[in-house]
Every structure is written in C-alpha cells, then in structure tokens.
Design an enzyme around this catalytic site. Structure first.
Site, mmCIF file in Angstrom:
data_model
loop_
_atom_site.group_PDB
_atom_site.id
_atom_site.type_symbol
_atom_site.label_atom_id
_atom_site.label_comp_id
_atom_site.label_asym_id
_atom_site.label_seq_id
_atom_site.Cartn_x
_atom_site.Cartn_y
_atom_site.Cartn_z
ATOM 1 N N PRO A 196 5.755 -2.056 -3.502
ATOM 2 C CA PRO A 196 4.858 -1.243 -4.326
ATOM 3 C C PRO A 196 4.569 -1.837 -5.702
ATOM 4 C CG PRO A 196 6.754 0.053 -3.573
ATOM 5 C CD PRO A 196 6.958 -1.346 -3.114
ATOM 6 N N GLU A 231 15.386 0.557 -1.422
ATOM 7 C CA GLU A 231 14.788 0.661 -2.759
ATOM 8 C C GLU A 231 14.126 -0.650 -3.159
ATOM 9 O OE1 GLU A 231 14.550 3.423 -4.726
ATOM 10 O OE2 GLU A 231 15.386 4.476 -2.999
ATOM 11 N N ARG A 282 -9.899 -9.795 10.160
ATOM 12 C CA ARG A 282 -11.343 -9.458 10.173
ATOM 13 C C ARG A 282 -12.182 -10.569 9.533
ATOM 14 N NH1 ARG A 282 -13.211 -4.629 11.126
ATOM 15 N NH2 ARG A 282 -14.969 -4.905 9.705
ATOM 16 N N ASP A 305 -19.089 -5.499 5.525
ATOM 17 C CA ASP A 305 -18.058 -4.516 5.182
ATOM 18 C C ASP A 305 -18.265 -4.041 3.746
ATOM 19 O OD1 ASP A 305 -16.825 -4.580 7.633
ATOM 20 O OD2 ASP A 305 -15.223 -5.920 7.020
#
Length: 184
Positions: free
Chosen positions: A100, A127, A165, A180
């Site tokens: 994150p 964590e 993609r 896109d």
C-alpha cells in the site's frame, strides 16, 4: 530504479514470476479471459512460486516480529531471499513489491512495465515485509490504490491484467487497448 534490464518497444513475449504465500489463488484467474488467451497464444508465461517452499522449519513459518520493533508481524526476509535468488538467479530482473505504501499503479506505469521482458511480483502479507528484504531484493514498490488489501495477490493480478492488455496480440481487437479510457 531497476537493475539493468533490456527494454523493448513492446514485448512479443513476457514472463511473470510471482512470489506468494497463497499460490492457490492464481490458477482460476490465470485460466480466465485475457490472461488465459495471452498464455495460450504464447505471449506470456506466468510462474507462481510458493514462498513457504523456501522455509526450513517443519511449520513453514514465514512471519516474524518486525526487525527493530513495532506492532504486528512482517514477512521474514530469509525465505523470500532464498525464493527470489534461487528462481531468478543473478539475472537483472526487476522485483516489484506489491504494497500500500508504494508508487500508485497507473496506466502509464502499466505501459512502462509492458516494455520489460521479465518482471517478478512479490506479494506482501501480514503488516508488510521486513525492510531488509526491500533493501536487498526489491527494485520498486507499487500500490494499486489508497486502500489496504489483505495481501499482494489481488494487486499482482491487477498488474498482470493491465500489463498484458498492452501486449500486441493479447486482445482480439488490436485497437481496443489504444482506446481504453486511460490510454494516451
């Protein structure tokens, strides 16, 4: 940024090595949709490695208290070092940690990664990972957004899907990727 690696305009074949504690979550997604078609066409090779296979205790422990203290548990560096080094060897392959706190993954980053022949994705858990692991084995930390998932497996699938993609021949309509919403 990366260890030295050869960049191409766009690859005709790309390899992903995924390091995870949950290898069983990958086959259903890899056998579906665009990733399945890209694998069948020989455009990508995805190898999923179980980090627990590189532990040396009978319980295959991969978590430990953080080096230097702190709450929660982190991934032990030793099994990850051994897994990454035994699979990748001395090759200059970028190792991307899904976390994150990493740089936010965007369409531009997907296009950048689509130019690399071989990428290793390290799925964080608990964590996070021991910082010694980041210092020794990680080239870049990437986040799929400003939220926390239970681990790096879903983000790894998101990265592979977005990157694939961009590879010529992965979509049935070659114009599709260029149209896109976030493509330049």
């Amino acid at each position: 940024m990366y260890r030295v690696c050869r960049l191409l305009c766009y690859n005709l074949h790309m390899q992903f090595d995924v390091f995870t504690l949950l290898p069983e979550v990958f086959p259903p997604y890899l056998e579906s949709s665009i990733l399945s078609r890209a694998r069948q066409r020989g455009l990508i090779d995805v190898r999923v490695h179980n980090i627990r296979d590189y532990t040396h205790d009978r319980h295959h422990v991969t978590d430990d208290t953080p080096y230097g203290g702190g709450g929660g548990m982190v991934m032990k560096p030793e099994p990850v070092f051994e897994a990454v080094e035994s699979i990748l060897g001395p090759a200059a392959i970028p190792v991307i940690l899904l976390t994150p706190q990493g740089r936010v993954f965007t369409q531009r980053v997907a296009e950048e990664f689509a130019r690399v022949e071989h990428i290793a994705l390290l799925c964080g858990r608990y964590e996070g990972v021991d910082e010694r692991l980041v210092a020794r084995s990680v080239d870049r930390e990437v986040s799929i957004g400003d939220y926390v998932t239970s681990g790096g497996e879903l983000p790894a699938m998101v990265l592979m899907d977005c990157i694939v993609r961009r590879l010529p021949g992965s979509l049935n309509d070659a114009e599709s990727a260029s149209q896109d919403s976030f493509s330049a």
